[in-house]
Design an enzyme around this catalytic site. Structure first.
Site, PDB file in Angstrom:
ATOM      1  CB  CYS A  66       7.905  -3.318   6.584  1.00 56.72           C
ATOM      2  SG  CYS A  66       8.213  -4.041   4.967  1.00 56.72           S
ATOM      3  CB  CYS A 101       7.481  -7.843   6.160  1.00 57.07           C
ATOM      4  SG  CYS A 101       5.989  -6.863   6.384  1.00 57.07           S
ATOM      5  CB  CYS A 121       4.772  -6.646   1.978  1.00 55.10           C
ATOM      6  SG  CYS A 121       6.409  -6.286   2.640  1.00 55.10           S
ATOM      7  CB  CYS A 172       4.173  -3.022   3.349  1.00 54.07           C
ATOM      8  SG  CYS A 172       4.435  -3.879   4.907  1.00 54.07           S
ATOM      9  CB  CYS A 225      20.377 -10.782  13.235  1.00 54.55           C
ATOM     10  SG  CYS A 225      21.919 -10.126  12.625  1.00 54.55           S
TER      11      CYS A 225
HETATM   12 ZN   LIG Z   1       6.335  -5.271   4.732  1.00 55.68          ZN
END
Ligand SMILES: [Zn+2]
Length: 133
Positions: free
Chosen positions: A46, A95, A98, A49, A119
């Site tokens: 990510c 995610c 976060c 984070c 995707c």
């Molecule tokens: Zn994240």
């Protein structure tokens, strides 16, 4: 545990495009992302984070114009939410650590080994190359 970031901090740290995608659920233009034609071994994380999201082992060529994966690194890494915006029935992928927007999941892609197609926007990802030992 959910990681919290202030929007002010993220605006400074991310590019305007990254901020738009991750925090305002934007989408990058197809065939423009830096991880589309990216074939190194490692882990996609990510961009906000650093949580481990997708392994290069599950990346496949979908022809969609965005980096595509048929599975997540671990199922708890992402949150799936129904998204009926733009007159389409899609599943939003964000995610789990976060809450940032990553992309969408489709479950009917014949190019995918299991029909699952995450995707994902390149701008939502960072990449950690697998260290060779
Ligand atoms: Zn994240």
């Amino acid at each position: 545990m959910t990681k919290q970031f202030t929007e002010e901090e993220l605006k400074k740290r991310l590019t305007p495009e990254q901020y738009h995608i991750l925090r305002e659920k934007g989408t990058e233009a197809p065939f423009t992302g830096k991880y589309l034609d990216h074939h190194e071994n490692g882990m996609y994380t990510c961009a906000v984070c650093g949580a481990q999201l997708f392994s290069s082992d599950t990346k496949f060529e979908s022809g969609s114009g965005w980096p595509s994966f048929y599975d997540v690194a671990k199922s708890s890494a992402v949150t799936l939410t129904p998204d009926n915006s733009l007159g389409m029935q899609r599943t939003e992928v964000s995610c789990a650590s976060c809450g940032s927007h990553l992309g969408h999941l489709f479950d009917n892609d014949p190019d995918s080994p299991n029909n699952q197609h995450y995707c994902i926007n390149s701008a939502a990802l960072d990449f950690e190359p697998k260290t060779k030992k």
